[in-house]
Design a protein around this motif. Structure first.
Motif, PDB file in Angstrom:
ATOM      1  N   ILE A  55       0.841  -1.199   0.000  1.00 50.64           N
ATOM      2  CA  ILE A  55       0.000   0.000   0.000  1.00 50.64           C
ATOM      3  C   ILE A  55       0.878   1.252   0.000  1.00 50.64           C
ATOM      4  N   ALA A  56       1.929   1.232   0.801  1.00 48.43           N
ATOM      5  CA  ALA A  56       2.840   2.376   0.864  1.00 48.43           C
ATOM      6  C   ALA A  56       3.510   2.609  -0.490  1.00 48.43           C
ATOM      7  N   ALA A  57       3.972   1.532  -1.102  1.00 50.26           N
ATOM      8  CA  ALA A  57       4.671   1.653  -2.387  1.00 50.26           C
ATOM      9  C   ALA A  57       3.733   2.142  -3.486  1.00 50.26           C
ATOM     10  N   ILE A  58       2.541   1.561  -3.566  1.00 50.42           N
ATOM     11  CA  ILE A  58       1.571   1.956  -4.604  1.00 50.42           C
ATOM     12  C   ILE A  58       1.149   3.405  -4.419  1.00 50.42           C
ATOM     13  N   SER A  59       0.893   3.786  -3.165  1.00 51.97           N
ATOM     14  CA  SER A  59       0.461   5.160  -2.902  1.00 51.97           C
ATOM     15  C   SER A  59       1.563   6.162  -3.243  1.00 51.97           C
ATOM     16  N   LEU A  60       2.819   5.767  -3.038  1.00 49.35           N
ATOM     17  CA  LEU A  60       3.932   6.651  -3.395  1.00 49.35           C
ATOM     18  C   LEU A  60       4.013   6.838  -4.907  1.00 49.35           C
ATOM     19  N   ILE A  61       3.814   5.770  -5.643  1.00 53.66           N
ATOM     20  CA  ILE A  61       3.832   5.860  -7.108  1.00 53.66           C
ATOM     21  C   ILE A  61       2.717   6.777  -7.601  1.00 53.66           C
ATOM     22  N   VAL A  62       1.515   6.593  -7.041  1.00 55.87           N
ATOM     23  CA  VAL A  62       0.373   7.429  -7.429  1.00 55.87           C
ATOM     24  C   VAL A  62       0.655   8.890  -7.111  1.00 55.87           C
ATOM     25  N   LEU A  63       1.156   9.156  -5.903  1.00 54.15           N
ATOM     26  CA  LEU A  63       1.462  10.530  -5.497  1.00 54.15           C
ATOM     27  C   LEU A  63       2.500  11.157  -6.421  1.00 54.15           C
ATOM     28  N   THR A  64       3.526  10.407  -6.756  1.00 59.20           N
ATOM     29  CA  THR A  64       4.586  10.932  -7.626  1.00 59.20           C
ATOM     30  C   THR A  64       4.039  11.297  -8.999  1.00 59.20           C
ATOM     31  N   ILE A  65       3.203  10.443  -9.559  1.00 56.29           N
ATOM     32  CA  ILE A  65       2.611  10.714 -10.878  1.00 56.29           C
ATOM     33  C   ILE A  65       1.715  11.947 -10.809  1.00 56.29           C
ATOM     34  N   VAL A  66       0.867  12.017  -9.780  1.00 57.44           N
ATOM     35  CA  VAL A  66      -0.063  13.145  -9.638  1.00 57.44           C
ATOM     36  C   VAL A  66       0.706  14.461  -9.524  1.00 57.44           C
ATOM     37  N   LEU A  67       1.720  14.501  -8.671  1.00 57.97           N
ATOM     38  CA  LEU A  67       2.460  15.749  -8.484  1.00 57.97           C
ATOM     39  C   LEU A  67       3.289  16.108  -9.718  1.00 57.97           C
ATOM     40  N   ALA A  68       3.798  15.112 -10.415  1.00 59.41           N
ATOM     41  CA  ALA A  68       4.549  15.382 -11.645  1.00 59.41           C
ATOM     42  C   ALA A  68       3.651  16.028 -12.690  1.00 59.41           C
ATOM     43  N   VAL A  69       2.434  15.510 -12.832  1.00 58.24           N
ATOM     44  CA  VAL A  69       1.479  16.066 -13.798  1.00 58.24           C
ATOM     45  C   VAL A  69       1.091  17.487 -13.408  1.00 58.24           C
ATOM     46  N   ILE A  70       0.777  17.701 -12.133  1.00 53.90           N
ATOM     47  CA  ILE A  70       0.381  19.036 -11.676  1.00 53.90           C
ATOM     48  C   ILE A  70       1.542  20.021 -11.836  1.00 53.90           C
ATOM     49  N   PHE A  71       2.749  19.578 -11.537  1.00 50.81           N
ATOM     50  CA  PHE A  71       3.933  20.440 -11.644  1.00 50.81           C
ATOM     51  C   PHE A  71       4.153  20.877 -13.091  1.00 50.81           C
ATOM     52  N   VAL A  72       4.091  19.924 -14.016  1.00 51.61           N
ATOM     53  CA  VAL A  72       4.301  20.237 -15.433  1.00 51.61           C
ATOM     54  C   VAL A  72       3.193  21.144 -15.951  1.00 51.61           C
ATOM     55  N   ARG A  73       1.955  20.859 -15.590  1.00 48.87           N
ATOM     56  CA  ARG A  73       0.835  21.683 -16.049  1.00 48.87           C
ATOM     57  C   ARG A  73       0.916  23.094 -15.459  1.00 48.87           C
ATOM     58  N   THR A  74       1.379  23.195 -14.246  1.00 51.81           N
ATOM     59  CA  THR A  74       1.538  24.531 -13.635  1.00 51.81           C
ATOM     60  C   THR A  74       2.560  25.354 -14.403  1.00 51.81           C
ATOM     61  N   LEU A  75       3.698  24.733 -14.727  1.00 51.17           N
ATOM     62  CA  LEU A  75       4.720  25.440 -15.496  1.00 51.17           C
ATOM     63  C   LEU A  75       4.204  25.816 -16.877  1.00 51.17           C
ATOM     64  N   THR A  76       3.452  24.908 -17.487  1.00 54.74           N
ATOM     65  CA  THR A  76       2.883  25.183 -18.816  1.00 54.74           C
ATOM     66  C   THR A  76       1.950  26.383 -18.768  1.00 54.74           C
ATOM     67  N   TYR A  77       1.065  26.406 -17.790  1.00 58.16           N
ATOM     68  CA  TYR A  77       0.127  27.526 -17.653  1.00 58.16           C
ATOM     69  C   TYR A  77       0.854  28.821 -17.304  1.00 58.16           C
ATOM     70  N   LEU A  78       1.942  28.699 -16.540  1.00 54.08           N
ATOM     71  CA  LEU A  78       2.711  29.888 -16.185  1.00 54.08           C
ATOM     72  C   LEU A  78       3.357  30.502 -17.411  1.00 54.08           C
ATOM     73  N   PHE A  79       3.999  29.690 -18.239  1.00 56.67           N
ATOM     74  CA  PHE A  79       4.684  30.186 -19.430  1.00 56.67           C
ATOM     75  C   PHE A  79       3.705  30.669 -20.497  1.00 56.67           C
ATOM     76  N   ARG A  80       2.496  30.143 -20.465  1.00 56.31           N
ATOM     77  CA  ARG A  80       1.472  30.631 -21.408  1.00 56.31           C
ATOM     78  C   ARG A  80       0.839  31.934 -20.944  1.00 56.31           C
ATOM     79  N   GLY A  81       1.128  32.309 -19.689  1.00 53.20           N
ATOM     80  CA  GLY A  81       0.540  33.524 -19.140  1.00 53.20           C
ATOM     81  C   GLY A  81      -0.863  33.334 -18.627  1.00 53.20           C
ATOM     82  N   GLU A  82      -1.285  32.059 -18.437  1.00 53.92           N
ATOM     83  CA  GLU A  82      -2.645  31.791 -17.995  1.00 53.92           C
ATOM     84  C   GLU A  82      -2.753  31.612 -16.483  1.00 53.92           C
ATOM     85  N   LEU A  83      -1.609  31.426 -15.817  1.00 54.10           N
ATOM     86  CA  LEU A  83      -1.635  31.174 -14.369  1.00 54.10           C
ATOM     87  C   LEU A  83      -1.792  32.464 -13.578  1.00 54.10           C
TER      88      LEU A  83
END
Length: 334
Positions: free
Chosen positions: A303-331
């Protein structure tokens, strides 16, 4: 001077003014990114100890968390200086004002990130975070009591200042001061009771009134924070795991599973509010590692390992999308 040369300075000044003015729209809840990244870094440290994964992963994420905090801190201080009315508007907002707790919680968590590298600096950062967290909790609770509140303002964001006081013991569990145990107990007492009261009010609002707007739906994940953070805080205070700690962990895990499907669904707009999912999830993941380490059975380690993988994927996606929106001037736009 040529006509072309004479236009260079006005154009440069215009771009600089546009860049500076966009800071007035910098949302305070972006500090939630530091909370999430710090929690992810600490979870990967657990993974290194339990599974032997590369230690550099957690340390790199921790370094990113520190850099992001410095950038956000400088930017928000600049906003405070240049647009103080915007900061006041955010702080006085009955919903958004609670997100100022993300700043103090981020400071507390960074003290844990820094601990392996410089004990003295980690202790100073923890003291600053503790004082700021207690002051903010006093202000927010006082404001709630002296002003009539609209039931529709009872959103998961109300939990943030209270959860902040729980984080005092999460980060302060290894502090060497003779008085630290009493401060940790104080933080757990304040945060625990506030979480109980606010969780009940928020749950009632969600059951009996209109659902949250789409842009606020990610904040539903904050509902699991009192249980994940409460587990970490409580076990640091008692220096072990007992039945009450187990109850906190399992209910937090149960609620995380329930809310995951409600939050991560198609059609929800992206924005800075998505960082609200980061630390609550990270708290449950860290709790899962700590509980699995105590019970020492493979299902809980899975459970710990699976939850860590899920958390890492979720934060990676949010991080990349945040940077994308920032550079587009939408953030950073009104």
């Amino acid at each position: 001077m040529s006509k072309r040369a004479s236009n260079v300075q006005p154009i440069g000044e215009t771009l600089e003014m546009k860049k500076t003015s966009s800071l007035q729209f910098l949302p305070v809840n972006l500090f939630g990114s530091v909370m999430g990244l710090s929690g992810l870094a600490l979870a990967w440290r657990w993974s290194h100890e339990m599974f032997g994964t590369y230690s550099i992963v957690g340390e790199l994420i921790g370094a990113i968390a520190i850099i992001v905090f410095i950038i956000l801190a400088v930017s928000y201080i600049t906003k405070w200086i240049k647009f103080p009315h915007k900061v006041r508007e955010e702080f006085n907002n009955p919903i958004v004002g609670n997100f100022f707790g993300t700043i103090t919680i981020a400071i507390l968590l960074l003290s844990s990130v820094l601990a392996p590298y410089h004990k003295g600096l980690s202790e100073i950062v923890w003291i600053i975070g503790t004082i700021a967290t207690i002051i903010l909790a006093c202000i927010i609770v006082h404001r709630l009591l002296v002003h009539k509140q609209d039931i529709h303002h009872a959103t998961p964001a109300w939990l943030i200042p209270g959860v902040g006081t729980l984080d005092i013991a999460v980060a302060g569990g290894t502090m060497p001061f003779s008085w630290v145990n009493e401060i940790n107990l104080f933080g757990f007492a304040v945060g625990g009771i506030l979480a109980l009261v606010f969780f009940t009010l928020i749950f009632s609002r969600l059951m009996h009134h209109d659902p949250l707007p789409d842009k606020m739906t990610p904040s539903l994940m904050v509902l699991i924070a009192p249980f994940g953070v409460g587990f970490l805080s409580y076990t640091n205070i008692i220096k072990g795991v007992d039945m009450f700690a187990s109850i906190l962990f399992y209910f937090g895990l149960f609620l995380a599973i329930i809310l995951f499907g409600q939050v991560f669904k198609k059609g929800l707009p992206f924005g800075a509010s998505w960082w609200a999912v980061s630390f609550p999830m990270a708290a449950v993941v860290n709790a899962a590692f700590k509980y699995a380490n105590y019970v020492n059975t493979w299902p809980l380690k899975a459970i710990a390992a699976i939850s860590l993988i899920v958390l890492t994927i979720v934060l990676a996606v949010i991080f990349v999308r945040t940077l994308t929106y920032l550079f587009r001037g939408e953030l950073l736009k009104g």
